[in-house]
Design a protein around this motif. Structure first.
Motif, PDB file in Angstrom:
ATOM      1  N   LEU A  14      -6.737 -34.608 157.107  1.00  0.00           N
ATOM      2  CA  LEU A  14      -5.733 -34.320 156.274  1.00  0.00           C
ATOM      3  C   LEU A  14      -5.878 -33.010 155.434  1.00  0.00           C
ATOM      4  CD1 LEU A  14      -3.032 -34.911 155.109  1.00  0.00           C
ATOM      5  CD2 LEU A  14      -3.905 -36.544 153.573  1.00  0.00           C
ATOM      6  N   GLN A  15      -7.171 -32.888 154.693  1.00  0.00           N
ATOM      7  CA  GLN A  15      -7.714 -32.082 153.875  1.00  0.00           C
ATOM      8  C   GLN A  15      -7.593 -30.538 154.937  1.00  0.00           C
ATOM      9  OE1 GLN A  15     -11.305 -33.679 152.703  1.00  0.00           O
ATOM     10  NE2 GLN A  15     -10.337 -33.886 150.526  1.00  0.00           N
ATOM     11  N   LYS A  51      -9.259 -38.791 156.090  1.00  0.00           N
ATOM     12  CA  LYS A  51      -8.930 -38.142 154.870  1.00  0.00           C
ATOM     13  C   LYS A  51      -9.305 -36.720 155.089  1.00  0.00           C
ATOM     14  CE  LYS A  51     -11.134 -38.007 150.246  1.00  0.00           C
ATOM     15  NZ  LYS A  51     -12.212 -38.711 149.586  1.00  0.00           N
ATOM     16  N   THR A  52     -10.626 -36.282 155.789  1.00  0.00           N
ATOM     17  CA  THR A  52     -11.083 -35.048 156.137  1.00  0.00           C
ATOM     18  C   THR A  52     -10.008 -34.166 156.866  1.00  0.00           C
ATOM     19  OG1 THR A  52     -13.194 -35.739 155.458  1.00  0.00           O
ATOM     20  CG2 THR A  52     -12.687 -33.511 156.828  1.00  0.00           C
ATOM     21  N   ASP A  90      -5.819 -30.034 157.763  1.00  0.00           N
ATOM     22  CA  ASP A  90      -4.402 -29.688 157.940  1.00  0.00           C
ATOM     23  C   ASP A  90      -3.933 -28.966 156.594  1.00  0.00           C
ATOM     24  OD1 ASP A  90      -4.761 -30.815 160.370  1.00  0.00           O
ATOM     25  OD2 ASP A  90      -3.621 -32.706 159.813  1.00  0.00           O
ATOM     26  N   LYS A  91      -4.160 -29.611 155.596  1.00  0.00           N
ATOM     27  CA  LYS A  91      -3.556 -28.855 154.371  1.00  0.00           C
ATOM     28  C   LYS A  91      -4.169 -27.377 154.124  1.00  0.00           C
ATOM     29  CE  LYS A  91      -2.463 -32.880 151.489  1.00  0.00           C
ATOM     30  NZ  LYS A  91      -2.816 -33.644 150.041  1.00  0.00           N
ATOM     31  N   SER A  92      -5.218 -27.242 154.348  1.00  0.00           N
ATOM     32  CA  SER A  92      -5.797 -25.912 154.307  1.00  0.00           C
ATOM     33  C   SER A  92      -5.191 -24.781 155.524  1.00  0.00           C
ATOM     34  CB  SER A  92      -7.537 -26.014 154.714  1.00  0.00           C
ATOM     35  OG  SER A  92      -8.306 -26.501 153.419  1.00  0.00           O
ATOM     36  N   GLN A  93      -4.923 -25.382 156.662  1.00  0.00           N
ATOM     37  CA  GLN A  93      -4.326 -24.637 157.472  1.00  0.00           C
ATOM     38  C   GLN A  93      -2.762 -24.489 157.096  1.00  0.00           C
ATOM     39  OE1 GLN A  93      -4.206 -26.496 161.651  1.00  0.00           O
ATOM     40  NE2 GLN A  93      -3.071 -24.584 162.371  1.00  0.00           N
ATOM     41  N   GLU A  94      -2.178 -25.431 156.598  1.00  0.00           N
ATOM     42  CA  GLU A  94      -0.768 -25.057 155.933  1.00  0.00           C
ATOM     43  C   GLU A  94      -0.839 -23.886 155.018  1.00  0.00           C
ATOM     44  OE1 GLU A  94       0.865 -28.857 154.771  1.00  0.00           O
ATOM     45  OE2 GLU A  94       0.669 -29.824 156.957  1.00  0.00           O
ATOM     46  N   ALA A  95      -1.890 -23.877 154.236  1.00  0.00           N
ATOM     47  CA  ALA A  95      -2.007 -22.933 153.059  1.00  0.00           C
ATOM     48  C   ALA A  95      -2.123 -21.451 153.574  1.00  0.00           C
ATOM     49  CB  ALA A  95      -3.095 -23.337 152.238  1.00  0.00           C
TER      50      ALA A  95
END
Length: 100
Positions: free
Chosen positions: A38-39, A35-36, A41-46
């Motif tokens: 994934l979070q 879960k963390t 990875d989402k921050s890196q994508e942003a």
């Protein structure tokens, strides 16, 4: 895994001094959960999307403080972000003596 099977999940649990000591002493294993991760990875994508759009965002692709109007090139943004992590993980002064 530790002999007693104790685990601390970064990003999901609150780290205290006693938990940090347990991790440092090998009595508890520190892990990043799916879960963390994934979070993260989402921050890196942003951040990658901001850079790709050429958007200027303080601290992502600009300097800090008085250098906030200095835009960092897309090529140097990755290095800037890496350097931020390094600078925030460094201490000053004498090393803390090891426990005996």
């Amino acid at each position: 895994m530790t002999p007693n099977g104790k685990v601390f999940y970064y990003g999901e649990e609150q780290l205290s001094a006693s938990l940090a000591l347990e991790i440092a002493r090998g009595h508890r294993k520190g892990l990043i959960s799916d879960k963390t991760a994934l979070q993260i990875d989402k921050s890196q994508e942003a951040v990658n999307a901001i850079v790709a759009r050429g958007e200027t965002v303080y601290g992502i692709n600009t300097g800090f403080g008085p250098l906030c109007t200095t835009v960092i090139s897309a090529e140097d943004t990755r290095k800037l972000q890496s350097n931020i992590l390094k600078s925030h993980s460094a201490g000053v002064g004498e090393n803390i003596p090891p426990e005996i």
